[in-house]
Design an enzyme around this catalytic site. Sequence first.
Site, PDB file in Angstrom:
ATOM      1  N   ASP A   9       0.859  -1.178   0.000  1.00 35.25           N
ATOM      2  CA  ASP A   9       0.000   0.000   0.000  1.00 35.25           C
ATOM      3  C   ASP A   9       0.902   1.236   0.000  1.00 35.25           C
ATOM      4  OD1 ASP A   9      -2.436   1.569   0.398  1.00 35.25           O
ATOM      5  OD2 ASP A   9      -1.700   1.856   2.436  1.00 35.25           O
ATOM      6  N   ASP A 165      -1.479  -0.825   5.956  1.00 34.52           N
ATOM      7  CA  ASP A 165      -1.590  -0.163   7.256  1.00 34.52           C
ATOM      8  C   ASP A 165      -3.032   0.083   7.673  1.00 34.52           C
ATOM      9  OD1 ASP A 165      -2.073   3.250   7.143  1.00 34.52           O
ATOM     10  OD2 ASP A 165      -1.921   2.080   5.300  1.00 34.52           O
TER      11      ASP A 165
END
Length: 212
Positions: A9, A165
């Site tokens: 990400d 995250d």
Amino acid sequence: MSKSCLLFDNDGTLVDSEYLCNLGIAHAFLELDVTLDADDLVKHYRGMKLSEIMASISRQYSVELPDDFISSYRKRVASLFDKHLTPIEGVVYALDHLHHRKAVVSNGPRQKIEHALNVCQLRGYFNDNIFSAYDIGYYKPNPQIYLDVAAMMKVSPNQCVVIEDSKVGAEAGSRAGITTLFYNRYNETLSLPHVTSFNDMKQLPKMIANVS
């Protein structure tokens, strides 16, 4: 099967942008006489699709967004990135010690991803392996975004590791059946198949070696 491809990400995983993005939201809504706290926005909306965030806030406060609201917001965030954006602590060390193929997979638009990586001097770790949900047509937590990227990287899902995250990102990796490492900097409770939490990016090379 050994892991050969790492799917990162971007916001909050590679670049420390979540607060800046949400500060931009708070500033934008302040112009509509809506007062928001950037830290609260990070907790509630981290990782979500921008249009859904804006729609949720506008419904909650019964305000109508101007036609140029999103484009104005994007310019504001780009300026914040130029002034304040830094890599996530420890991520440069991790990237330097990970010799796998790497890609970025983000719910953000490609222009924003590239800008953030360039500001933080991380683009060279990924070259052109940058994938945006806006181009793919699937947004996290839909697992298809990761399955499609694995196919485009010409690897099977079980050769990949996802690094995320946010809960929506971890859910996407989990539902895709991909080993997912959740950078849990807010000590959130998350119990999903295939997902392991950690809170120090310098741990990442060792963790990936242990799942290979």
